[in-house]
Design a protein around this motif. Structure first.
Motif, PDB file in Angstrom:
ATOM      1  N   UNK A   1       0.104   1.074 -59.538  1.00  0.00           N
ATOM      2  CA  UNK A   1      -1.174   1.692 -59.807  1.00  0.00           C
ATOM      3  C   UNK A   1      -1.318   1.874 -61.320  1.00  0.00           C
ATOM      4  N   UNK A   2      -2.178   1.084 -61.979  1.00  0.00           N
ATOM      5  CA  UNK A   2      -2.320   1.197 -63.427  1.00  0.00           C
ATOM      6  C   UNK A   2      -2.819   2.568 -63.869  1.00  0.00           C
ATOM      7  N   UNK A   3      -3.640   3.204 -63.058  1.00  0.00           N
ATOM      8  CA  UNK A   3      -4.144   4.525 -63.431  1.00  0.00           C
ATOM      9  C   UNK A   3      -3.005   5.536 -63.529  1.00  0.00           C
ATOM     10  N   UNK A   4      -2.054   5.440 -62.622  1.00  0.00           N
ATOM     11  CA  UNK A   4      -0.895   6.331 -62.666  1.00  0.00           C
ATOM     12  C   UNK A   4      -0.080   6.087 -63.922  1.00  0.00           C
ATOM     13  N   UNK A   5       0.103   4.825 -64.289  1.00  0.00           N
ATOM     14  CA  UNK A   5       0.841   4.499 -65.510  1.00  0.00           C
ATOM     15  C   UNK A   5       0.122   5.039 -66.742  1.00  0.00           C
ATOM     16  N   UNK A   6      -1.209   4.914 -66.768  1.00  0.00           N
ATOM     17  CA  UNK A   6      -1.988   5.401 -67.906  1.00  0.00           C
ATOM     18  C   UNK A   6      -1.873   6.917 -68.028  1.00  0.00           C
ATOM     19  N   UNK A   7      -2.046   7.606 -66.917  1.00  0.00           N
ATOM     20  CA  UNK A   7      -2.004   9.073 -66.947  1.00  0.00           C
ATOM     21  C   UNK A   7      -0.616   9.570 -67.324  1.00  0.00           C
TER      22      UNK A   7
END
Length: 57
Positions: free
Chosen positions: A8-14
């Protein structure tokens, strides 16, 4: 190992943004330039996305 994990890219970003944001906010409080701190945070987000996209299994 971690079988069946979904990337999940959003998890990595956050996660990267929060981690780098905590460290760089301390650095800014000690006198570091805010643009340098934002650059460090952005760089850590990019690296997190690259590592998250890589398949190390």
């Amino acid at each position: 190992m971690h079988n069946g994990s979904s990337k999940d890219p959003l998890t990595a970003i956050v996660t990267a943004g929060m981690g780098a944001g905590i460290v760089t906010s301390f650095a800014v409080s000690q006198g570091q330039n805010i643009l340098t701190a934002l650059g460090i945070t952005a760089f850590s987000i990019v690296v997190a996305l690259i590592v998250d996209a890589a398949d190390f299994s």
